[in-house]
Design an enzyme around this catalytic site. Structure first.
Site, mmCIF file in Angstrom:
data_model
loop_
_atom_site.group_PDB
_atom_site.id
_atom_site.type_symbol
_atom_site.label_atom_id
_atom_site.label_comp_id
_atom_site.label_asym_id
_atom_site.label_seq_id
_atom_site.Cartn_x
_atom_site.Cartn_y
_atom_site.Cartn_z
ATOM 1 C CG ASP A 177 28.731 3.054 20.623
ATOM 2 O OD1 ASP A 177 28.839 4.180 20.107
ATOM 3 O OD2 ASP A 177 29.472 2.097 20.353
ATOM 4 C CB ILE A 223 24.134 -0.440 14.543
ATOM 5 C CG1 ILE A 223 23.020 -0.912 15.472
ATOM 6 C CG2 ILE A 223 24.744 -1.617 13.792
ATOM 7 C CD1 ILE A 223 21.912 -1.637 14.766
ATOM 8 C CG HIS A 224 29.762 2.067 15.574
ATOM 9 N ND1 HIS A 224 31.093 2.232 15.829
ATOM 10 C CD2 HIS A 224 29.172 1.862 16.778
ATOM 11 C CE1 HIS A 224 31.306 2.167 17.125
ATOM 12 N NE2 HIS A 224 30.159 1.948 17.722
ATOM 13 N N GLY A 225 30.841 -0.078 13.191
ATOM 14 C CA GLY A 225 31.892 -1.075 13.012
ATOM 15 C C GLY A 225 32.221 -1.902 14.246
#
Lengths: 157, 143
Positions: free
Chosen positions: A9, A13-15
């Site tokens: 990804d 680190i995200h929503g």
């Protein structure tokens, strides 16, 4: 050695990662494997901050992590985060065993061609995916756990 | 005469755009507000570029207010990169309409004024309306 989720990804680190993957798999630590981020203090601070309390976040370079794995067993429930397939393949060739690879996003940029809405690859990245599949590691395109799984093999020519 | 503080609104999907349109319906057209919508297929480097360039473009020397949807999401992460490298960024996550209206009403002061306005408004902004109604009825029974 329990790697509970291995995900590609490019947003790291995200929503989506925090609200779904980390929760659904009771992840205790996220290990970000990326050479660029390993040298970027600003991005590291953001990654550490963006994690909810209680979730440990560590950042390693690809080769650095291969060396660490040789000496250090992973004991916590772990999510590995990558930005591209080349790094995943390098790690597998360096001795990491993975049950499967989840692909959340490799967005369109120069030199890539599109396989699906959120997944685009350069010829080298495509080859890395093929190498993983040839090692019998399933590669699944899935943005969030509720989405249907698309076998990446079906998107390759 | 100081320039009104510029604002960047950033969210997953059209929330930030919708929030701005909602506020404009209530308060009229707003200047120097830039919206960044993170979509499923948005390229992270382009978004980073958009965040950096809108900060540079909007900043008149008195700083920039950035409001984002959730802590730890991509909009917040990209804004945090700006926050780390610039002292004149005020970044709040979890913004709602009352907070946005308050910020739009407090653009003539400093970043610190805006910070206090947000901190005051937010806890008062999501309320059980029935409870407020009941309290009012009790009060109105008193003579």
């Amino acid at each position: 050695m329990p790697i509970n989720v291995a995900r590609i990804d490019d947003r790291l680190i995200h929503g989506q990662v925090i609200t779904t993957w980390v929760k659904n798999y009771d992840i205790e630590q996220v290990l970000v494997i990326n050479d660029k981020v390993a040298e970027d203090k600003v991005q590291q601070s953001v990654l550490t901050m963006s994690a909810p309390p209680g979730l440990k976040v560590l950042v390693f370079g690809v080769q650095q992590f291969i060396e660490i794995l040789k000496k250090t067993p992973i004991k916590k429930r772990t999510m590995l985060l990558f930005t591209n397939s080349i790094d995943v393949n390098a790690l597998v060739e360096g001795g990491l065993s993975l049950e499967k690879v989840n692909v959340g996003g490799m967005r369109m940029q120069d030199g890539r061609h599109q396989l699906s809405r959120a997944v685009s690859v350069t010829p080298e990245e495509e080859q890395a995916f093929k190498n993983l599949i040839a090692k019998n590691i399933p590669v699944e395109v899935q943005m969030v756990p509720k989405d249907p799984i698309v076998d990446l093999k079906s998107l390759l020519n | 005469m100081p320039q009104p503080l510029p604002i960047i609104l950033a969210s997953h999907g059209p929330f930030a755009q919708g929030a701005l349109e909602c506020a404009q319906m209530l308060m009229g057209e707003q200047d120097n507000v830039h919206v960044i919508s993170v979509l499923i297929d948005s390229n992270i480097d382009n978004l980073r570029q958009e965040m950096q360039s809108s900060y540079k473009k909007l900043n008149q020397g008195n700083g920039v207010i950035i409001l984002v949807d959730i802590m730890g999401g991509t909009p917040c992460n990209l804004a945090t990169e700006l926050l780390i490298s610039h002292d004149d960024v005020l970044l709040f996550c979890g913004f709602n309409i009352p907070v946005l209206l308050e910020v739009l009403n407090n653009r003539e002061g400093t970043l610190n004024d805006a910070k206090f306005a947000i901190e005051e408004t937010f806890p008062e902004s999501c309320k059980d309306v029935r409870q407020i109604l009941n309290v009012q009825q009790e009060q109105s029974n008193e003579l």
